[in-house]
Every structure is written in structure tokens, then in C-alpha cells.
Design a protein around this motif. Sequence first.
Motif, mmCIF file in Angstrom:
data_model
loop_
_atom_site.group_PDB
_atom_site.id
_atom_site.type_symbol
_atom_site.label_atom_id
_atom_site.label_comp_id
_atom_site.label_asym_id
_atom_site.label_seq_id
_atom_site.Cartn_x
_atom_site.Cartn_y
_atom_site.Cartn_z
ATOM 1 N N VAL A 1 0.969 -1.149 0.111
ATOM 2 C CA VAL A 1 0.133 0.018 -0.037
ATOM 3 C C VAL A 1 0.689 1.216 -0.050
ATOM 4 N N LEU B 1 2.361 1.540 -3.728
ATOM 5 C CA LEU B 1 1.524 2.105 -4.533
ATOM 6 C C LEU B 1 0.970 3.708 -4.334
ATOM 7 N N ASN C 1 -6.016 1.852 -11.100
ATOM 8 C CA ASN C 1 -6.984 1.300 -10.003
ATOM 9 C C ASN C 1 -7.067 -0.255 -10.089
ATOM 10 N N ARG D 1 -4.203 -1.846 -8.390
ATOM 11 C CA ARG D 1 -4.249 -1.529 -7.012
ATOM 12 C C ARG D 1 -5.183 -2.510 -6.437
#
Length: 460
Positions: A169, A172, A181, A184
Motif C-alpha cells: 500500500v 502504491l 485502480n 491496486r
Amino acid sequence: MIESTVHDGEGRDPKVPVRDASTLMPKQPIDRLVRPVAHFLHIEATSGIVLMICTVVAIGLANSPWADSYLSVWKTEVGFSFGSWEFQHSLRHIINDGLMALFFFVIGLEVKRELVHGALADIRSAILPIAAALGGMVVPAGIYLALQYDQPAARGWGIPMATDIAFVVGCLALLGSRVPNSLRVLLLSLAIVDDIGAIIVIAIGYTNDLDLRFLMLAGVGIGIVHFFSRVGIRRFPPYIVAGLVAWFAFHESGVHATLAGVILGLMTPAKATIVPSHFYEYLNSTSESFGGGDWTSFKGRAAKVREVQRLTRETVSPLEYLETTLHPWSSFLIIPVFALANAGVPFELANVSDPVAIAVVLGLLVGKPVGVLLFSAVTVWLGWAKMPERLTWRILTAGSFLAGIGFTMALFIDGLAFGDEGFDTAKTGVLIGSGLSAVCGMVLLLVMLPKAGVSRSEAS
């Protein structure tokens, strides 16, 4: 919409409706300190930054003149006794088996949320991250076992299997809006499935001799939690007591105690008790109690406040409430303390070239991306899943290296495989492998992702 009017002593017009909760409280001197800290803690990458700082501190102290004092702190015996019975363990053991049980409880909540409401709720959408996660577990374990076959350290086969979601996290978040997205979601879903795999690995591969008496007691504790839920007990203290009984029983049974946290997290209800529209009707009907001068003369003010608090709490599920409440404690206390207790590795050149360290590094740096890409490609080729929009194989290749950041869970399994203090060579491999994976993933993504301000269509 219910509108409130207040006067905070600073000249605000009491007729102006209050729409922002922050304007209800008068400003205090402490706010100047608290607000920047609160803002920092809400930044997506913060937990990874805090974890990195604690890791650097642990490594620095372990290789400093104060190394002996620092490392001996975690060997300090703590516990309590009752008559002839005593519970006595090292501070590191209490952290790894006690505090980490709360971390695994949060993991259980996250898994339950993803299975009920998230990316894993729809099996068609979940196939790709599940396949990628399986590849990212099987191939690294296979590489490790191939290099450590028939060796005493073969027991560490689970070390390179898991992905550290906090560091992923953080990486990113540092790349910002350039990250699609779809990438992710895929990486975070992969990390969740990885956590499920790690839980299974811990239960099957790292369970000691079982004591069936305590295992039955653990079952009783879990059963009591289920009973409380079925009869509608809404307060947390009874669940905490029953959960502690289950944790202690698991600890004494030979099954790793953190599994109690996972099971309890998965058992947490994911549905709210009160429908929001009904709560809105209640607020409208009771708003008169707070208006005008009636509230100052109302004798049941404390009871009314408790009632509103209780009903407000019931508009979100226990799962959502506990996850949002405990996640900061897990991210900013438990995991940093775990890093301080376990990441302190005295670096020696002999450790870097040790076969165990090499096996771990290759498992994380090579096995993870190869496994993720191989299983993903096979799944797409068979037609079981489709590549998400705006996610190319080049970008997935770059992102798959981030899955090789195995820090927290890798160190945790190292402790299970080789004892509370772990194996220095394995820890060295975890730190080097995770660091190289992070660098490779970030550099490749920086090269392959469109630059800020350039649309993906223009970049392609």
C-alpha cells in the motif's frame, strides 16, 4: 436533513446551521499539535513509512555498540503466576503470540469484508487475484524447498510465501494516481488471499504436538462467542473474555495462538443491526430534545446521549466498526513493535551468502513475480478470468515484483519455523529479498506507468 445550531463562544451566529462536525467543538491549543498528526496518520502511505522507520531503527541498533542490550530486551521474561501455575514467556514471545493475535484478528476482519462486500465477493472477479496469489505462494515455496531439500532449514519453506500489505500500500501510494485502480485492487486482493494462505500454512505446517484438552477448551471459547452472537449480545466485554479464553487455550494446545484472532475475525457479523433510514427517522423524532432551552432542563440527558451513541453504533456492522477502530492500533502500534522486536538482525557477510538467505531472496525476488505472472497467464489463457481494464501484462509484470515484499508475515513464519528468535540468515534473506522486490517493483512501475498529467490513451 437535521441541522443544529451552536454558539462556541467565538462569535458564531447561533442561527447558522452546523453542517461540519469539526465546527461543533471550540478550538483548543492541543489542536495545533493533534491535527497535523491526525492528518499524517490518514495518509495512505503512512503505515508503510512508520514500519520502515521501525525496521531501520531495529537494524541500526542490532548493528550498533548497544546491540547486546537492545537484543536482550526482547528476551526479558514477563508473565504472571497463580498458585503453582505460571505463565512466563519472553517479551518477544508475548509480542509474537499475544499482540500479533490482535493483528490477525484485523486480518480476519479484512478477509471477511473482502469475501462479503469486496473484490472476493464475486467469484468471477476473484479468480484472477486468487490464481495470482496461489502462484505467488507455490512457486516461492518450491524454489526454497528445491534449494533446501533434505536440509534442517527446509522447515522454513513458508517464509517467502506471503505479501506484506502495508508495504505494498505504501509503495502504491507513493506512485499516486499514476497507478491504475485495477492494479491496486488486484495487488491488494492478492495480498488478502496471501494472508488466507499464510493462515492455512501456519495451521498445517507450523503446529506443534497437540494437547486435545486445551484444543477442546478453545472450541468451547469459540462456541461461546457464537452463542453470544446468536442470542443478540451487543456489548463487546463478553466477547473479549470468551476470546481471551480461546486465545489462551490455543496457545497451550500447540496450535499457534494467533489463529484464535483469525477465527474470531471471520466470525464477526458483517451486517448492521439498524437500517440507516430507520435511524434517520429516529433522529428526526428525537431532535426536539436537543433544541431550544429544553435540553438544559431535561433530566434524562445522560441517558439520552447513551441511547443515541448506542443506536448510532448499530448503524454500521460490528465488522466495519471493529476494523476501523482497530486498524490504526494494528498499523501504528502492533506491527511497528513487531518490527522492532524481530527485524533487528546483526548483518554479517557470511549471512548474506548463506544458502538459507539465498533461498529466501530468490523465493521473494524471483519466485513471487514468476508465480504471480505464470498462474495469471494460465488462468487468462484457459478463459477462467479476464485481464482488468487498463491493466497490461507489462504493468502487471512490474507490479508483481511488489508482491515479493514479504516482510511482516515472512519474519513471523521465520519465528514459527526456527523458534521465537528466528534464524538470522533467514531474516537477512527476508530483508534483502523484500528490499530488492520493492526497488524493482517501484523502478519498473515508474518506467512503465504514464507520467503524471499524461492520459493512459496518450501514453499508449
